[in-house]
Design a protein around this motif. Structure first.
Motif, PDB file in Angstrom:
ATOM      1  N   LYS A  19     -30.965  -1.730 -21.580  1.00 46.48           N
ATOM      2  CA  LYS A  19     -32.433  -1.701 -21.557  1.00 46.48           C
ATOM      3  C   LYS A  19     -32.993  -3.067 -21.176  1.00 46.48           C
ATOM      4  CE  LYS A  19     -32.956   2.187 -24.640  1.00 46.48           C
ATOM      5  NZ  LYS A  19     -33.479   2.711 -25.885  1.00 46.48           N
ATOM      6  N   ALA A  20     -32.371  -4.122 -21.666  1.00 50.53           N
ATOM      7  CA  ALA A  20     -32.826  -5.471 -21.334  1.00 50.53           C
ATOM      8  C   ALA A  20     -32.620  -5.750 -19.846  1.00 50.53           C
ATOM      9  CB  ALA A  20     -32.085  -6.501 -22.184  1.00 50.53           C
ATOM     10  N   MET A  21     -31.513  -5.287 -19.306  1.00 50.71           N
ATOM     11  CA  MET A  21     -31.262  -5.507 -17.874  1.00 50.71           C
ATOM     12  C   MET A  21     -32.237  -4.708 -17.014  1.00 50.71           C
ATOM     13  SD  MET A  21     -29.174  -7.792 -17.483  1.00 50.71           S
ATOM     14  CE  MET A  21     -27.942  -7.969 -16.254  1.00 50.71           C
ATOM     15  N   MET A  22     -32.588  -3.506 -17.437  1.00 49.90           N
ATOM     16  CA  MET A  22     -33.586  -2.733 -16.687  1.00 49.90           C
ATOM     17  C   MET A  22     -34.935  -3.445 -16.723  1.00 49.90           C
ATOM     18  SD  MET A  22     -32.729   1.303 -17.299  1.00 49.90           S
ATOM     19  CE  MET A  22     -32.577   1.287 -19.068  1.00 49.90           C
ATOM     20  N   LEU A  23     -35.288  -3.969 -17.902  1.00 47.04           N
ATOM     21  CA  LEU A  23     -36.533  -4.727 -18.012  1.00 47.04           C
ATOM     22  C   LEU A  23     -36.481  -5.977 -17.142  1.00 47.04           C
ATOM     23  CD1 LEU A  23     -39.303  -5.254 -19.287  1.00 47.04           C
ATOM     24  CD2 LEU A  23     -38.105  -6.335 -21.208  1.00 47.04           C
ATOM     25  N   LEU A  24     -35.335  -6.640 -17.111  1.00 43.47           N
ATOM     26  CA  LEU A  24     -35.174  -7.815 -16.267  1.00 43.47           C
ATOM     27  C   LEU A  24     -35.374  -7.456 -14.801  1.00 43.47           C
ATOM     28  CD1 LEU A  24     -34.385 -10.806 -15.938  1.00 43.47           C
ATOM     29  CD2 LEU A  24     -32.000 -10.056 -15.851  1.00 43.47           C
ATOM     30  N   PHE A  25     -34.839  -6.326 -14.383  1.00 36.39           N
ATOM     31  CA  PHE A  25     -35.010  -5.893 -12.999  1.00 36.39           C
ATOM     32  C   PHE A  25     -36.486  -5.663 -12.679  1.00 36.39           C
ATOM     33  CE2 PHE A  25     -35.115  -2.451  -9.783  1.00 36.39           C
ATOM     34  CZ  PHE A  25     -34.579  -3.172  -8.731  1.00 36.39           C
ATOM     35  N   GLU A  78     -20.742   1.029 -16.890  1.00 37.19           N
ATOM     36  CA  GLU A  78     -21.025   1.269 -15.468  1.00 37.19           C
ATOM     37  C   GLU A  78     -22.505   1.067 -15.168  1.00 37.19           C
ATOM     38  OE1 GLU A  78     -19.527   5.085 -14.267  1.00 37.19           O
ATOM     39  OE2 GLU A  78     -17.496   4.586 -14.916  1.00 37.19           O
ATOM     40  N   LYS A  79     -23.369   1.624 -16.034  1.00 39.69           N
ATOM     41  CA  LYS A  79     -24.813   1.445 -15.843  1.00 39.69           C
ATOM     42  C   LYS A  79     -25.182  -0.036 -15.910  1.00 39.69           C
ATOM     43  CE  LYS A  79     -26.277   5.870 -17.804  1.00 39.69           C
ATOM     44  NZ  LYS A  79     -26.953   6.493 -18.959  1.00 39.69           N
ATOM     45  N   GLN A 135     -26.023  -5.805 -10.848  1.00 34.17           N
ATOM     46  CA  GLN A 135     -25.955  -6.007  -9.399  1.00 34.17           C
ATOM     47  C   GLN A 135     -27.350  -5.948  -8.773  1.00 34.17           C
ATOM     48  OE1 GLN A 135     -23.221  -6.962  -7.803  1.00 34.17           O
ATOM     49  NE2 GLN A 135     -22.154  -6.905  -9.755  1.00 34.17           N
ATOM     50  N   LYS A 136     -28.156  -4.990  -9.212  1.00 38.71           N
ATOM     51  CA  LYS A 136     -29.530  -4.902  -8.702  1.00 38.71           C
ATOM     52  C   LYS A 136     -30.312  -6.168  -9.047  1.00 38.71           C
ATOM     53  CE  LYS A 136     -30.270   0.110  -9.045  1.00 38.71           C
ATOM     54  NZ  LYS A 136     -31.052   1.130  -9.780  1.00 38.71           N
ATOM     55  N   CYS A 137     -30.143  -6.643 -10.278  1.00 43.26           N
ATOM     56  CA  CYS A 137     -30.845  -7.857 -10.701  1.00 43.26           C
ATOM     57  C   CYS A 137     -30.405  -9.055  -9.868  1.00 43.26           C
ATOM     58  CB  CYS A 137     -30.596  -8.135 -12.180  1.00 43.26           C
ATOM     59  SG  CYS A 137     -31.451  -7.020 -13.299  1.00 43.26           S
ATOM     60  N   GLY A 138     -29.116  -9.133  -9.575  1.00 40.15           N
ATOM     61  CA  GLY A 138     -28.617 -10.236  -8.761  1.00 40.15           C
ATOM     62  C   GLY A 138     -29.202 -10.233  -7.364  1.00 40.15           C
TER      63      GLY A 138
END
Length: 159
Positions: free
Chosen positions: A14-20, A93-94, A100-103
């Motif tokens: 969830k944090a990575m999705m928010l970061l994106f 995996e998610k 990768q998207k964030c990068g």
């Protein structure tokens, strides 16, 4: 303990999705040339990155507690039942895909910020060169116009 690991992975996802989403918002503000908005988003991104780092340290601690020689969650798969293992694999995996998207988005943001910096720097140098006097002897050390001696001193009464 395995449920705590799963919950940690869910929080990281969830944090990575928010970061994106924050990175996308930063990019849109860069495109609109809103520097104050970019700095606000940047502070939020930095705080979120700090929290993600804390979650990762916590996860490593849990993994090390369950299996002293283990360094990654994947090292615990042998200890998990099939259902939990599939859930954790799915979460990993998610998490990987979102990272990768964030990068990619962070690289775009970096390129845009550097391009805007270069553009501003070039424009500022151009404007500075336009207002800089072409004749370097036009001003005295005091900042006032220099009084150039004229060649007709005898005619003005000076010796």
């Amino acid at each position: 303990m395995f449920r705590l690991i799963e919950e940690n992975l869910v929080r990281q996802n969830k944090a990575m999705m928010l970061l994106f989403f924050l990175l996308e918002e930063e990019f849109s503000r860069l495109m609109k040339n809103l520097p104050q908005g970019v700095s606000q988003i940047e502070l939020s991104i930095q705080e979120l990155m700090r929290q993600i780092g804390h979650e990762r340290v916590s996860l490593r601690g849990m993994v090390a507690e369950l299996a002293p020689g283990a360094a990654r969650v994947r090292d615990l798969f042998l200890m998990m039942d099939d259902e939990l293992k599939s859930e954790v694999e799915s979460l990993l995996e998610k998490l990987d895909v979102t990272e990768q998207k964030c990068g990619v988005q962070a690289a775009k943001n970096n390129e845009m910020a550097v391009a805007l910096f270069d553009q501003s720097k070039t424009l500022l140098e151009y404007m500075h060169n336009q207002i800089k006097p072409k004749n370097t002897s036009a001003y005295a050390a005091t900042g006032r116009f220099a009084q150039a001696p004229s060649s007709a001193r005898l005619l003005t009464g000076r010796m």
